[in-house]
Design an enzyme around this catalytic site. Structure first.
Site, PDB file in Angstrom:
ATOM      1  N   HIS A  26      -9.914   1.738   5.187  1.00  0.00           N
ATOM      2  CA  HIS A  26      -8.586   1.944   5.788  1.00  0.00           C
ATOM      3  C   HIS A  26      -8.694   2.998   6.895  1.00  0.00           C
ATOM      4  O   HIS A  26      -9.420   3.985   6.762  1.00  0.00           O
ATOM      5  CB  HIS A  26      -7.586   2.399   4.725  1.00  0.00           C
ATOM      6  CG  HIS A  26      -6.179   2.323   5.218  1.00  0.00           C
ATOM      7  ND1 HIS A  26      -5.648   3.284   6.049  1.00  0.00           N
ATOM      8  CD2 HIS A  26      -5.213   1.389   5.049  1.00  0.00           C
ATOM      9  CE1 HIS A  26      -4.398   2.939   6.354  1.00  0.00           C
ATOM     10  NE2 HIS A  26      -4.115   1.797   5.750  1.00  0.00           N
ATOM     11  N   GLU A  30      -6.845   5.336   7.817  1.00  0.00           N
ATOM     12  CA  GLU A  30      -6.533   6.722   7.434  1.00  0.00           C
ATOM     13  C   GLU A  30      -7.747   7.384   6.789  1.00  0.00           C
ATOM     14  O   GLU A  30      -7.966   8.586   6.948  1.00  0.00           O
ATOM     15  CB  GLU A  30      -5.301   6.746   6.517  1.00  0.00           C
ATOM     16  CG  GLU A  30      -4.028   6.497   7.324  1.00  0.00           C
ATOM     17  CD  GLU A  30      -2.885   5.871   6.548  1.00  0.00           C
ATOM     18  OE1 GLU A  30      -2.955   5.796   5.310  1.00  0.00           O
ATOM     19  OE2 GLU A  30      -1.920   5.428   7.210  1.00  0.00           O
ATOM     20  N   SER A  88       2.924  -1.830  10.370  1.00  0.00           N
ATOM     21  CA  SER A  88       4.368  -1.980  10.580  1.00  0.00           C
ATOM     22  C   SER A  88       4.884  -3.385  10.278  1.00  0.00           C
ATOM     23  O   SER A  88       5.717  -3.919  11.015  1.00  0.00           O
ATOM     24  CB  SER A  88       4.744  -1.552  12.001  1.00  0.00           C
ATOM     25  OG  SER A  88       4.431  -0.186  12.200  1.00  0.00           O
ATOM     26  N   GLU A 104      -5.927  -4.148  10.959  1.00  0.00           N
ATOM     27  CA  GLU A 104      -4.832  -3.201  11.179  1.00  0.00           C
ATOM     28  C   GLU A 104      -5.082  -2.417  12.460  1.00  0.00           C
ATOM     29  O   GLU A 104      -5.878  -1.463  12.443  1.00  0.00           O
ATOM     30  CB  GLU A 104      -4.733  -2.208  10.015  1.00  0.00           C
ATOM     31  CG  GLU A 104      -4.453  -2.832   8.671  1.00  0.00           C
ATOM     32  CD  GLU A 104      -3.882  -1.824   7.675  1.00  0.00           C
ATOM     33  OE1 GLU A 104      -2.827  -2.113   7.110  1.00  0.00           O
ATOM     34  OE2 GLU A 104      -4.472  -0.751   7.490  1.00  0.00           O
ATOM     35  N   ASN A 151       0.863  -1.189   0.000  1.00  0.00           N
ATOM     36  CA  ASN A 151       0.000   0.000   0.000  1.00  0.00           C
ATOM     37  C   ASN A 151       0.898   1.237   0.000  1.00  0.00           C
ATOM     38  O   ASN A 151       1.451   1.608   1.032  1.00  0.00           O
ATOM     39  CB  ASN A 151      -0.909  -0.034   1.238  1.00  0.00           C
ATOM     40  CG  ASN A 151      -1.793   1.200   1.337  1.00  0.00           C
ATOM     41  OD1 ASN A 151      -1.890   1.982   0.396  1.00  0.00           O
ATOM     42  ND2 ASN A 151      -2.446   1.379   2.481  1.00  0.00           N
ATOM     43  N   GLY A 189       2.259   2.698  10.616  1.00  0.00           N
ATOM     44  CA  GLY A 189       3.266   3.733  10.369  1.00  0.00           C
ATOM     45  C   GLY A 189       4.052   4.131  11.604  1.00  0.00           C
ATOM     46  O   GLY A 189       4.794   5.105  11.579  1.00  0.00           O
ATOM     47  N   LYS A 200       0.098   4.273  -0.370  1.00  0.00           N
ATOM     48  CA  LYS A 200      -0.544   5.491   0.157  1.00  0.00           C
ATOM     49  C   LYS A 200      -0.272   6.666  -0.798  1.00  0.00           C
ATOM     50  O   LYS A 200      -0.205   6.445  -2.002  1.00  0.00           O
ATOM     51  CB  LYS A 200      -0.070   5.760   1.588  1.00  0.00           C
ATOM     52  CG  LYS A 200      -0.220   4.501   2.459  1.00  0.00           C
ATOM     53  CD  LYS A 200      -0.005   4.737   3.906  1.00  0.00           C
ATOM     54  CE  LYS A 200      -0.198   3.412   4.655  1.00  0.00           C
ATOM     55  NZ  LYS A 200      -0.147   3.551   6.080  1.00  0.00           N
TER      56      LYS A 200
HETATM   57  P1  PGA Z   1       2.562   0.587   7.618  1.00  0.00           P
HETATM   58  O1  PGA Z   1       1.133   0.830   6.956  1.00  0.00           O
HETATM   59  O2  PGA Z   1       3.054  -0.762   7.115  1.00  0.00           O
HETATM   60  O3  PGA Z   1       3.414   1.706   7.143  1.00  0.00           O
HETATM   61  O4  PGA Z   1       2.357   0.562   9.097  1.00  0.00           O
HETATM   62  C1  PGA Z   1       0.202  -0.216   6.820  1.00  0.00           C
HETATM   63  C2  PGA Z   1      -1.107   0.299   6.257  1.00  0.00           C
HETATM   64  O5  PGA Z   1      -1.586   1.348   6.694  1.00  0.00           O
HETATM   65  O6  PGA Z   1      -1.674  -0.313   5.353  1.00  0.00           O
END
Ligand code: PGA
Length: 265
Positions: A98, A100, A215, A169, A13, A175, A15
């Site tokens: 998601h 976010e 992560s 998640e 992903n 992140g 982003k």
């Molecule tokens: P990350 O993001 O691996 O940077 O923690 C995962 C995600 O939000 O899909």
């Protein structure tokens, strides 16, 4: 519905990252990754603006995924991209829910419900993300939070379960470099599978892939994928790197299959 074997799925992903040069180079790199298609699938969620060029590189090798779709159909909705438009350019996968989007763009269960409808109507595959905030986990109500989010999916998936991947998640792990232990991830995935069994059916609970995100890195992927109910990963920051992402894919493709989930013929 029969119980198809659950193939491992790894989704990068990106982003809101990547210019044209990065997109071309990273897509070229993705085509070099060796996987056994009988047991493993690779996908990449790319900013909308690069979806068409990514498709040119990746068709037939890596699924190209939209990071978002409109909760509206085509019409007077300035700035939106509909599920139908994505299908028209051959993008038949989308991430919905998601954290976010839930947090930064205020997408609530009502909006997500509309998005799920639009996606399934158009024939898209959906990676539906769920996750709890740290304050919910701290006070021990994370399962309630997750169940509420799952209920939105359950209310819409109907006959489309084979198009669904659930992605767990934990919000506080995205992140941040913080992961919950592999045992805790397994515990939550087991909860999700049992919830699907109770609320939908045993077949759906056995066949639906539940992947983990938050992560995921080269140094924790092997331990996570080893867990019975972890069927793959959504990988954010690490998917922007080459060597590290390759190591995550290598770990994932070595998943040991259980008797009840044998590799496809
Ligand atoms: P990350 O993001 O691996 O940077 O923690 C995962 C995600 O939000 O899909």
């Amino acid at each position: 519905m029969s119980n198809p074997p659950r193939k491992v799925l790894v989704i990068g992903n990106w982003k809101c990252n990547g210019d044209r040069t990065f997109t071309n180079k990273q897509c070229m790199f993705l085509t070099t990754l060796q996987i056994d298609k009988k047991t493993t699938e690779l996908a990449v969620a790319i900013p909308d603006i690069h979806l068409v060029s990514a498709k040119v590189f990746l068709t037939g090798k890596v699924f190209v995924v939209s990071q978002n779709i409109s909760h509206f159909d085509n019409g007077p909705y300035t700035g939106e991209t509909s599920a139908k438009m994505l299908m028209d350019i051959g993008v038949d996968w989308a991430i919905i829910g998601h954290s976010e989007r839930r947090l930064l763009f205020k997408e609530d269960e009502k909006i997500l419900s509309e998005k799920l409808k639009r996606a399934f109507e158009a024939g898209m595959h959906v990676v539906y993300c769920i996750g709890e905030d740290l304050d919910k986990r701290d006070v021990g109500i994370h399962y309630e939070a997750l169940d509420l989010q799952l209920d939105t999916l359950i209310a819409n998936a109907d006959k489309f379960w084979e198009y669904v991947v659930v992605c767990y998640e934990p919000v506080w792990s995205i992140g941040t470099g913080k992961t919950i232990s592999a045992d805790h991830v397994q515990e939550v995935h087991d909860h999700i599978r049992k919830y699907l069994k109770t609320k939908v059916s045993e077949d759906v609970s056995k066949a639906t892939r539940i992947i983990y995100g938050g992560s995921v890195k080269e140094d924790n992927a092997a331990e996570l994928i080893d867990k019975k109910d972890v069927d793959g990963f959504m990988v954010g920051a690490t998917s922007l790197k080459k060597e590290e992402f390759q190591q995550v894919v290598d770990a994932a493709k070595n998943k040991k299959f259980e008797e009840e989930n044998p590799p496809a013929e």
